[in-house]
Structures are given as structure tokens and as C-alpha cells.
Design a protein around this motif. Sequence first.
Motif, PDB file in Angstrom:
ATOM      1  N   LYS A  63       1.065  -1.350  -0.373  1.00 18.50           N
ATOM      2  CA  LYS A  63       0.168   0.069  -0.223  1.00 18.50           C
ATOM      3  C   LYS A  63       0.985   1.038   0.519  1.00 18.50           C
ATOM      4  CE  LYS A  63      -3.323  -0.859   2.433  1.00 18.50           C
ATOM      5  NZ  LYS A  63      -4.579  -0.818   3.974  1.00 18.50           N
ATOM      6  N   GLY A  64       0.603   2.084  -0.951  1.00 14.75           N
ATOM      7  CA  GLY A  64       1.774   3.457  -0.949  1.00 14.75           C
ATOM      8  C   GLY A  64       2.344   3.569  -2.050  1.00 14.75           C
ATOM      9  N   ARG A  65       3.109   2.162  -2.331  1.00 16.11           N
ATOM     10  CA  ARG A  65       3.531   1.544  -3.357  1.00 16.11           C
ATOM     11  C   ARG A  65       3.611   1.142  -4.554  1.00 16.11           C
ATOM     12  NH1 ARG A  65       7.524  -1.975  -1.983  1.00 16.11           N
ATOM     13  NH2 ARG A  65       6.480  -2.878  -1.235  1.00 16.11           N
ATOM     14  N   PHE A  66       2.595   1.052  -4.318  1.00 14.42           N
ATOM     15  CA  PHE A  66       1.871  -0.009  -5.563  1.00 14.42           C
ATOM     16  C   PHE A  66       0.794   0.473  -6.162  1.00 14.42           C
ATOM     17  CE2 PHE A  66       4.275  -4.317  -5.477  1.00 14.42           C
ATOM     18  CZ  PHE A  66       5.350  -3.662  -4.972  1.00 14.42           C
ATOM     19  N   THR A  67      -0.209   0.989  -7.345  1.00 15.48           N
ATOM     20  CA  THR A  67      -1.155   0.605  -7.762  1.00 15.48           C
ATOM     21  C   THR A  67      -1.145   0.147  -8.884  1.00 15.48           C
ATOM     22  OG1 THR A  67      -0.313   3.357  -7.673  1.00 15.48           O
ATOM     23  CG2 THR A  67      -2.035   3.052  -9.092  1.00 15.48           C
ATOM     24  N   ILE A  68      -2.760  -0.508  -8.705  1.00 13.60           N
ATOM     25  CA  ILE A  68      -3.155  -1.500 -10.329  1.00 13.60           C
ATOM     26  C   ILE A  68      -4.232  -0.252 -10.617  1.00 13.60           C
ATOM     27  CG2 ILE A  68      -4.924  -2.073  -8.282  1.00 13.60           C
ATOM     28  CD1 ILE A  68      -5.478  -4.385  -9.723  1.00 13.60           C
ATOM     29  N   SER A  69      -3.841  -0.484 -11.756  1.00 17.26           N
ATOM     30  CA  SER A  69      -5.542   0.199 -13.103  1.00 17.26           C
ATOM     31  C   SER A  69      -5.527  -0.952 -13.959  1.00 17.26           C
ATOM     32  CB  SER A  69      -5.157   0.805 -13.225  1.00 17.26           C
ATOM     33  OG  SER A  69      -3.701   1.016 -14.136  1.00 17.26           O
ATOM     34  N   ARG A  70      -6.671  -0.930 -14.840  1.00 21.00           N
ATOM     35  CA  ARG A  70      -7.231  -1.759 -15.454  1.00 21.00           C
ATOM     36  C   ARG A  70      -8.075  -0.152 -17.101  1.00 21.00           C
ATOM     37  NH1 ARG A  70     -11.463  -5.402 -13.954  1.00 21.00           N
ATOM     38  NH2 ARG A  70     -11.122  -5.850 -16.157  1.00 21.00           N
ATOM     39  N   ASP A  71      -7.286  -0.876 -18.594  1.00 19.90           N
ATOM     40  CA  ASP A  71      -7.917  -0.351 -19.266  1.00 19.90           C
ATOM     41  C   ASP A  71      -8.958  -1.312 -19.831  1.00 19.90           C
ATOM     42  OD1 ASP A  71      -8.838   0.985 -22.191  1.00 19.90           O
ATOM     43  OD2 ASP A  71      -6.579   1.590 -22.236  1.00 19.90           O
ATOM     44  N   ASN A  72     -10.287  -1.440 -19.664  1.00 21.57           N
ATOM     45  CA  ASN A  72     -11.261  -2.092 -20.701  1.00 21.57           C
ATOM     46  C   ASN A  72     -11.316  -1.787 -22.268  1.00 21.57           C
ATOM     47  OD1 ASN A  72     -11.924  -3.113 -17.529  1.00 21.57           O
ATOM     48  ND2 ASN A  72     -13.579  -1.410 -17.957  1.00 21.57           N
ATOM     49  N   THR A  73     -11.264  -0.942 -22.360  1.00 18.52           N
ATOM     50  CA  THR A  73     -11.184  -0.572 -23.951  1.00 18.52           C
ATOM     51  C   THR A  73      -9.978  -2.002 -24.292  1.00 18.52           C
ATOM     52  OG1 THR A  73      -9.783   0.559 -24.159  1.00 18.52           O
ATOM     53  CG2 THR A  73     -12.017   1.461 -23.728  1.00 18.52           C
ATOM     54  N   LYS A  74      -8.790  -2.356 -23.670  1.00 14.96           N
ATOM     55  CA  LYS A  74      -8.207  -2.769 -24.562  1.00 14.96           C
ATOM     56  C   LYS A  74      -7.534  -4.571 -23.886  1.00 14.96           C
ATOM     57  CE  LYS A  74      -4.991   1.202 -25.321  1.00 14.96           C
ATOM     58  NZ  LYS A  74      -3.620   1.772 -25.196  1.00 14.96           N
ATOM     59  N   ASN A  75      -8.543  -4.434 -22.463  1.00 12.12           N
ATOM     60  CA  ASN A  75      -8.405  -5.674 -21.872  1.00 12.12           C
ATOM     61  C   ASN A  75      -7.253  -6.181 -20.981  1.00 12.12           C
ATOM     62  OD1 ASN A  75     -11.901  -6.801 -21.864  1.00 12.12           O
ATOM     63  ND2 ASN A  75     -10.433  -7.838 -23.882  1.00 12.12           N
ATOM     64  N   THR A  76      -6.871  -4.868 -20.613  1.00 14.42           N
ATOM     65  CA  THR A  76      -5.448  -4.991 -20.118  1.00 14.42           C
ATOM     66  C   THR A  76      -5.238  -4.525 -18.471  1.00 14.42           C
ATOM     67  OG1 THR A  76      -4.197  -2.760 -20.706  1.00 14.42           O
ATOM     68  CG2 THR A  76      -4.265  -4.745 -21.600  1.00 14.42           C
ATOM     69  N   LEU A  77      -4.546  -5.227 -17.674  1.00 15.30           N
ATOM     70  CA  LEU A  77      -4.688  -4.960 -16.131  1.00 15.30           C
ATOM     71  C   LEU A  77      -3.119  -4.466 -16.017  1.00 15.30           C
ATOM     72  CD1 LEU A  77      -5.168  -5.089 -13.404  1.00 15.30           C
ATOM     73  CD2 LEU A  77      -4.671  -7.293 -13.207  1.00 15.30           C
ATOM     74  N   THR A  78      -3.123  -3.448 -15.140  1.00 14.21           N
ATOM     75  CA  THR A  78      -1.528  -2.982 -15.218  1.00 14.21           C
ATOM     76  C   THR A  78      -1.086  -2.434 -13.598  1.00 14.21           C
ATOM     77  OG1 THR A  78      -1.942  -1.678 -16.658  1.00 14.21           O
ATOM     78  CG2 THR A  78       0.179  -0.561 -15.559  1.00 14.21           C
ATOM     79  N   LEU A  79       0.179  -2.905 -13.164  1.00 14.72           N
ATOM     80  CA  LEU A  79       0.265  -3.143 -12.095  1.00 14.72           C
ATOM     81  C   LEU A  79       1.382  -1.809 -11.866  1.00 14.72           C
ATOM     82  CD1 LEU A  79       0.192  -3.524  -8.795  1.00 14.72           C
ATOM     83  CD2 LEU A  79       1.494  -5.466  -8.967  1.00 14.72           C
ATOM     84  N   GLN A  80       1.229  -0.765 -11.431  1.00 12.56           N
ATOM     85  CA  GLN A  80       2.590   0.370 -10.998  1.00 12.56           C
ATOM     86  C   GLN A  80       3.655  -0.140  -9.981  1.00 12.56           C
ATOM     87  OE1 GLN A  80       4.049   2.352 -13.698  1.00 12.56           O
ATOM     88  NE2 GLN A  80       5.731   2.364 -11.632  1.00 12.56           N
ATOM     89  N   MET A  81       5.057  -0.744 -10.163  1.00  8.66           N
ATOM     90  CA  MET A  81       5.544  -0.939  -8.594  1.00  8.66           C
ATOM     91  C   MET A  81       6.257   0.205  -8.698  1.00  8.66           C
ATOM     92  SD  MET A  81       5.472  -4.827  -8.149  1.00  8.66           S
ATOM     93  CE  MET A  81       6.601  -4.921 -10.347  1.00  8.66           C
ATOM     94  N   ASN A  82       6.558   0.987  -7.689  1.00  9.60           N
ATOM     95  CA  ASN A  82       7.704   2.026  -7.259  1.00  9.60           C
ATOM     96  C   ASN A  82       8.428   1.639  -5.621  1.00  9.60           C
ATOM     97  OD1 ASN A  82       6.720   3.869  -9.444  1.00  9.60           O
ATOM     98  ND2 ASN A  82       5.106   4.219  -8.355  1.00  9.60           N
ATOM     99  N   SER A  83       9.225   2.516  -5.331  1.00 11.39           N
ATOM    100  CA  SER A  83       9.861   2.339  -4.162  1.00 11.39           C
ATOM    101  C   SER A  83      10.101   0.149  -4.130  1.00 11.39           C
ATOM    102  CB  SER A  83       9.063   3.068  -3.102  1.00 11.39           C
ATOM    103  OG  SER A  83       8.804   4.569  -3.634  1.00 11.39           O
ATOM    104  N   LEU A  84      10.515   0.175  -5.219  1.00 14.54           N
ATOM    105  CA  LEU A  84      10.044  -1.690  -4.601  1.00 14.54           C
ATOM    106  C   LEU A  84      11.414  -1.164  -3.721  1.00 14.54           C
ATOM    107  CD1 LEU A  84      10.004  -2.459  -8.465  1.00 14.54           C
ATOM    108  CD2 LEU A  84       8.757  -3.222  -6.771  1.00 14.54           C
ATOM    109  N   LYS A  85      11.593  -2.790  -2.934  1.00 14.27           N
ATOM    110  CA  LYS A  85      12.493  -3.528  -2.240  1.00 14.27           C
ATOM    111  C   LYS A  85      13.090  -5.233  -2.460  1.00 14.27           C
ATOM    112  CE  LYS A  85       9.718  -1.358   1.497  1.00 14.27           C
ATOM    113  NZ  LYS A  85       8.928  -1.431   2.574  1.00 14.27           N
ATOM    114  N   PRO A  86      14.006  -4.979  -1.879  1.00 13.27           N
ATOM    115  CA  PRO A  86      14.194  -6.475  -2.246  1.00 13.27           C
ATOM    116  C   PRO A  86      13.440  -7.159  -1.786  1.00 13.27           C
ATOM    117  CG  PRO A  86      16.387  -5.409  -1.450  1.00 13.27           C
ATOM    118  CD  PRO A  86      14.477  -4.361  -1.278  1.00 13.27           C
ATOM    119  N   GLU A  87      12.311  -7.868  -0.610  1.00 16.28           N
ATOM    120  CA  GLU A  87      11.452  -8.419   0.074  1.00 16.28           C
ATOM    121  C   GLU A  87      10.702  -8.094  -1.278  1.00 16.28           C
ATOM    122  OE1 GLU A  87      12.592  -5.833   1.585  1.00 16.28           O
ATOM    123  OE2 GLU A  87      11.645  -4.904   2.578  1.00 16.28           O
ATOM    124  N   ASP A  88      10.429  -7.537  -2.417  1.00 15.38           N
ATOM    125  CA  ASP A  88       9.283  -7.726  -3.198  1.00 15.38           C
ATOM    126  C   ASP A  88       9.518  -8.649  -4.677  1.00 15.38           C
ATOM    127  OD1 ASP A  88       8.976  -4.198  -3.033  1.00 15.38           O
ATOM    128  OD2 ASP A  88       7.148  -6.022  -2.070  1.00 15.38           O
TER     129      ASP A  88
END
Length: 122
Positions: A63-88
Amino acid sequence: VQLQASGGGLVQAGGSLRLSCAAYGIFGHYGMGWFREAPGKEREFVAAINWSGANTYYADSVKGRFTISRDNTKNTLTLQMNSLKPEDTTVYLCAARSGTSYYTQGSQYNYWGQGTLVTVSS
């Protein structure tokens, strides 16, 4: 139904990656989510989004680092991952199921992608 995840790779701690999941052969309203799975460990919920994209839910660990989004016109799902840590570091999988809500349990999903590997170096 086929889900194809992509976008994984090697990144330094503190960096960002953007995962994508393309859905083929799926129709109607469906919720989608991201999970991650390490060898010998249980599949872990990461994020979920409802059909319209208006409602999302995150694991506390991202929470606060990742953002999930989708584009139904393209049937795609996205996960933007910021501030990544080794445990990810692990394999990330996208999932889908029919319905208008978001779903946080792996058992609630019918369809799974093949996974994409994310490696975060320290």
C-alpha cells in the motif's frame, strides 16, 4: 481465456517497474488482481480492482507503493510498482474472474496468467 503477464525484470532497490497483463477471450464484467508467489511459500495477494476500475484494494505490504489500474477498452491490467524493496522479489501473477467486484482471495479467481519475475537488488 488466456492471461499474459509481462514487464518483470531486474531493478535496484528504490526503483520502479510496470507490470502488464493482457486478457484474451474474456467477456462481460470481470474483476482482476495481482498475486505473487515465492518458491515454497503460499501465494500472496498483492492488489485487486473491480470491473469499472473505481474500487481497488491492496495488501498492507504494498500500500502506498503499488498502484493497480485497468483499461477495459484494451482488456489490460497494470501494476505500477514504485519504491521497490528486495523483499518484493518473486514471481507476480495476474488473475481474473467474472463479476463486478474486486476479490482478494486466490480461490475466488478462475483464470491465471503464467507469471512474470521481478527481481529487486539491494
